[in-house]
Design a protein around this motif. Structure first.
Motif, PDB file in Angstrom:
ATOM      1  N   THR A 100      44.574  43.575  45.864  1.00  0.00           N
ATOM      2  CA  THR A 100      43.117  43.758  45.991  1.00  0.00           C
ATOM      3  C   THR A 100      42.830  44.903  46.951  1.00  0.00           C
ATOM      4  OG1 THR A 100      42.991  41.357  45.793  1.00  0.00           O
ATOM      5  CG2 THR A 100      40.978  42.504  46.370  1.00  0.00           C
ATOM      6  N   HIS A 109      37.707  30.942  48.649  1.00  0.00           N
ATOM      7  CA  HIS A 109      38.432  32.203  48.652  1.00  0.00           C
ATOM      8  C   HIS A 109      39.922  31.894  48.573  1.00  0.00           C
ATOM      9  CE1 HIS A 109      39.255  36.324  50.800  1.00  0.00           C
ATOM     10  NE2 HIS A 109      39.764  36.250  49.589  1.00  0.00           N
ATOM     11  N   ILE A 158      35.872  39.150  49.021  1.00  0.00           N
ATOM     12  CA  ILE A 158      36.823  40.020  48.335  1.00  0.00           C
ATOM     13  C   ILE A 158      36.712  41.454  48.857  1.00  0.00           C
ATOM     14  CG2 ILE A 158      37.445  41.046  46.114  1.00  0.00           C
ATOM     15  CD1 ILE A 158      38.337  38.210  46.250  1.00  0.00           C
ATOM     16  N   LEU A 162      35.750  40.327  36.771  1.00  0.00           N
ATOM     17  CA  LEU A 162      37.174  40.165  36.518  1.00  0.00           C
ATOM     18  C   LEU A 162      37.799  41.559  36.555  1.00  0.00           C
ATOM     19  CD1 LEU A 162      39.163  37.897  35.774  1.00  0.00           C
ATOM     20  CD2 LEU A 162      38.726  38.419  33.385  1.00  0.00           C
ATOM     21  N   LEU A 174      39.850  29.034  36.140  1.00  0.00           N
ATOM     22  CA  LEU A 174      38.623  29.726  36.554  1.00  0.00           C
ATOM     23  C   LEU A 174      37.434  28.861  36.202  1.00  0.00           C
ATOM     24  CD1 LEU A 174      38.459  33.433  35.315  1.00  0.00           C
ATOM     25  CD2 LEU A 174      38.249  32.640  37.639  1.00  0.00           C
ATOM     26  N   LEU A 212      30.584  36.611  37.221  1.00  0.00           N
ATOM     27  CA  LEU A 212      31.956  36.665  37.696  1.00  0.00           C
ATOM     28  C   LEU A 212      32.541  38.020  37.308  1.00  0.00           C
ATOM     29  CD1 LEU A 212      34.534  35.027  38.773  1.00  0.00           C
ATOM     30  CD2 LEU A 212      35.068  34.797  36.352  1.00  0.00           C
ATOM     31  N   ILE A 215      45.925  35.403  38.103  1.00  0.00           N
ATOM     32  CA  ILE A 215      44.907  35.742  39.093  1.00  0.00           C
ATOM     33  C   ILE A 215      45.583  35.806  40.451  1.00  0.00           C
ATOM     34  CG2 ILE A 215      42.894  34.857  40.321  1.00  0.00           C
ATOM     35  CD1 ILE A 215      41.775  34.003  37.699  1.00  0.00           C
ATOM     36  N   ALA A 253      37.292  37.867  40.532  1.00  0.00           N
ATOM     37  CA  ALA A 253      38.679  37.430  40.355  1.00  0.00           C
ATOM     38  C   ALA A 253      39.508  38.667  40.053  1.00  0.00           C
ATOM     39  CB  ALA A 253      38.791  36.438  39.210  1.00  0.00           C
ATOM     40  N   GLU A 286      43.841  36.932  43.330  1.00  0.00           N
ATOM     41  CA  GLU A 286      42.881  36.596  44.380  1.00  0.00           C
ATOM     42  C   GLU A 286      41.525  36.358  43.742  1.00  0.00           C
ATOM     43  OE1 GLU A 286      42.733  39.336  47.608  1.00  0.00           O
ATOM     44  OE2 GLU A 286      41.335  38.137  48.773  1.00  0.00           O
ATOM     45  N   ARG A 287      40.856  35.326  44.224  1.00  0.00           N
ATOM     46  CA  ARG A 287      39.468  35.197  43.786  1.00  0.00           C
ATOM     47  C   ARG A 287      38.636  34.621  44.905  1.00  0.00           C
ATOM     48  NH1 ARG A 287      38.317  29.825  41.577  1.00  0.00           N
ATOM     49  NH2 ARG A 287      40.262  28.744  41.189  1.00  0.00           N
ATOM     50  N   ARG A 320      30.852  36.521  42.225  1.00  0.00           N
ATOM     51  CA  ARG A 320      32.216  36.197  42.585  1.00  0.00           C
ATOM     52  C   ARG A 320      33.152  37.135  41.838  1.00  0.00           C
ATOM     53  NH1 ARG A 320      34.342  30.816  41.650  1.00  0.00           N
ATOM     54  NH2 ARG A 320      33.090  30.787  39.769  1.00  0.00           N
ATOM     55  N   SER A 333      28.704  41.625  40.734  1.00  0.00           N
ATOM     56  CA  SER A 333      29.287  40.281  40.734  1.00  0.00           C
ATOM     57  C   SER A 333      28.801  39.412  41.884  1.00  0.00           C
ATOM     58  CB  SER A 333      30.807  40.387  40.836  1.00  0.00           C
ATOM     59  OG  SER A 333      31.270  41.247  39.848  1.00  0.00           O
TER      60      SER A 333
END
Lengths: 323, 273
Positions: free
Chosen positions: A249, A312, A240, A46, A36, A44, A231, A224, A233-234, A222, A220
């Motif tokens: 997700t 992505h 997202i 999470l 990350l 970010l 992880i 994750a 998906e980020r 971004r 956020s």
């Protein structure tokens, strides 16, 4: 990537559980190979269910648990050596989940905020005084309440004290571990807004850890998504939430209570069953027993976290299938 | 006001005992050791001798007044030693864990397995009777209770958010122990320490009763009881008054411990005001 504030490279934290006398020692892979990065001024999010390793990840970044493998780099420096503990303290701080357990009941607000300053070499009494008063005002507390004890404050006010404590050393990165989940719903928005205001005023970067996508969606840049230590998906906030590629997700998004989303369309996306034990995770893709897209390959082969679009990434064999 | 009452009653009783001990040379009637007069032997309490006299004709009141010095010295000093040893071991064991915890826990269990009085007897037998050896014997043998309490408290407190926050802020281990853990475990430790003070006074009485503590002719409450046991039917005042002195002092210490615990907890202060 050189300008990243925090970089995690294949970070793993495994706990040894059990004993030789009771069923043998097992490795609990709380965090299992996470890569990350967080840039200055960025937030970010999470996300993941309880037990997916979010908090362990936070503790590892803070140096409270030792990583089993992998590297944590803060402003380009690899962490781990003891002498830079104080330096780390001035760079990364943390806001805790439970505002009742995270304040020392025998310290006044003033001591809670002034002691770290003294410890970090701010010797001038007037300056300490001024910084404590300034920080209390910034988080929305009245500076004249500095000599009160934590039990004299409400939950929301306590969380403000917790935020003030995290910011008093002027860190660059603040890890917020479930910052609002212990608070009354009516207080949550206030605290989230406060965090966002402080981010802009002080140029902070955040890692906001939450099991609640609604909170993460709100704050956020971004996101994750973690599942059982990895992880899955980020990517950017918009990708997202508008174009999720990992079925987990999608399941999390479908679980956000929202009166304006048609429930029929999302019902089949919800994950079935319970999160598997991190002691004995399913082979292949950890998510496959609960996955609506499950195929034979999922039970044997763990999908890698690979890019779909710029920035992505998703770890799913069917990452190209939309919807 | 519940904490207030026991604080004042306990503090009053302990304060009285301390005052009596300090003022002993001025408020005694006769010399507790030398004023033996067989013509006055075993006189019941009355106008001339408020608590009566013993078989050697010494004034019981004067001997109790002087005995307070020994009992309180033993109680306070041995308990300070016990608390320091116990808290140091327990706090570090609970906070650091690992082999140090195993070692301290093993040692604590060992101390708990051996009755502390037997242990103290053994030390007294080696060092011989006297105040110094009494202090050593009692100060080294009953730290296991405060150690257990301190360890358990450290274990439960160290995972609290504020202890983690302190580590994140760069606090060192010693600073965390002194500023984060210790203040939050004071309540139970103070109660254990004051209860232990009463226990130490009783242990002194026991050792003196067994002839290993304070040697006659010097007065301690325990040795007075010991000497009085043969005359308990013929001259009960010989044992009643030292017994009452022990009883009220130990009671006072226990009440004081309760009261202190209440006022040392900032939350209970808020509840009362």
């Amino acid at each position: 990537m050189a300008d990243a504030l925090l970089e995690l490279d294949d970070l793993a934290v495994h706990y040894q559980v059990g004993s030789r006398f009771q069923g043998g020692v097992k490795a609990l892979k709380a965090v299992d190979g996470i890569t990350l990065d967080v840039k200055p001024g960025e937030c970010l999010g999470l996300v993941g269910e309880s037990g997916c390793g979010k908090s362990t990840l936070a503790l590892a970044i803070m140096g409270l648990v030792a990583p089993t493998r992998g590297v944590i780099r803060l402003e380009g420096r690899a962490l781990g050596a003891r002498p830079d503990r104080m330096e780390t303290a001035r760079t990364v701080q943390m806001v805790f989940q439970d505002p009742y357990a995270s304040l020392n009941p025998r310290q006044t607000v003033r001591r809670t905020l002034a002691d770290p300053l003294r410890l970090h070499g701010v010797g001038d009494k007037a300056e300490i005084e001024a910084r404590v008063a300034d920080m209390m005002a910034r988080v929305g507390l009245r500076p004249e309440h500095a000599d009160r004890y934590p039990h004299e404050f409400s939950g929301g006010q306590r969380q403000r004290i917790g935020i003030a404590r995290a910011l008093i050393l002027r860190p660059k990165l603040v890890i917020c571990d479930e910052p609002v989940s212990a608070l009354d719903v009516s207080i949550r928005a206030q605290i989230i807004n406060l965090l966002m205001e402080l981010k802009d005023e002080l140029g902070l970067a955040y890692i906001v850890i939450s099991h609640d996508l609604g909170v993460v969606e709100h704050v956020s840049d971004r996101v994750a998504v973690m599942y059982l230590g990895r992880i899955v998906e980020r990517g950017g906030w918009r990708e997202i939430f508008e174009n999720p590629r990992h079925p987990y997700t999608r399941a999390l998004i479908a679980a956000i209570p929202d009166p304006f989303r048609r429930s029929a369309a999302t019902a089949d996306r919800k994950a079935r069953g319970e999160i598997a034990s991190a002691l004995d995770p399913p082979p292949g893709c950890h998510f496959h027993p609960r996955c609506p897209l499950r195929a034979d390959v999922c039970a044997t082969q763990a999908p890698a976290l690979e890019p779909i679009a710029d920035g992505h990434l998703a770890a799913c064999h069917f990452r190209d299938r939309t919807g | 006001m519940k904490g207030g009452t026991s604080l004042w009653v306990g503090g009053g009783l302990v304060g009285l005992a301390v005052l009596v001990g300090v003022l002993a040379p001025w408020i005694h009637l006769t010399d507790p050791v030398l004023a033996a007069n067989l013509m006055n032997a075993e006189i019941p309490p009355g106008r001339e001798f408020p608590f009566g006299t013993d078989a050697q004709g010494r004034d019981i009141y004067s001997r109790i007044v002087h005995g307070a010095r020994i009992s309180l010295t033993v109680g306070v000093i041995s308990q300070i030693a016990n608390t320091l040893i116990g808290v140091t071991l327990g706090l570090t064991a609970g906070y650091w864990g690992g082999w140090w915890d195993d070692l301290v826990s093993g040692l604590t269990n060992l101390m708990l397995a051996i009755p502390s009085l037997i242990f103290a007897l053994a030390i007294m037998a080696i060092l011989g009777p006297g105040l110094t050896s009494l202090l050593i014997a009692l100060g080294l043998t009953s730290w296991s209770y405060s150690c257990r309490i301190a360890r358990a408290q450290a274990l439960s407190l160290k995972s609290q958010g504020y202890v983690q926050a302190a580590r994140i802020l760069g606090y060192g281990d010693l600073r965390i122990m002194f500023t984060q853990l210790l203040p939050n475990m004071l309540g139970p430790l103070i109660v254990i320490a004051t209860l232990g003070m009463g226990g130490a006074i009783l242990a002194e009485a026991t050792l003196s009763f067994l002839g290993l503590g304070i040697r006659p002719p010097y007065p301690s409450w325990g040795s007075m009881l010991s000497e009085a046991r043969d005359q308990i039917t013929t001259a009960p005042w010989l044992s009643v008054f030292p017994g009452l002195a022990i009883f009220f002092t130990v009671l006072g210490l226990n009440l004081l411990g309760d009261g202190l615990r209440d006022i040392l907890d900032p939350q209970s202060v808020a509840r009362r005001t």
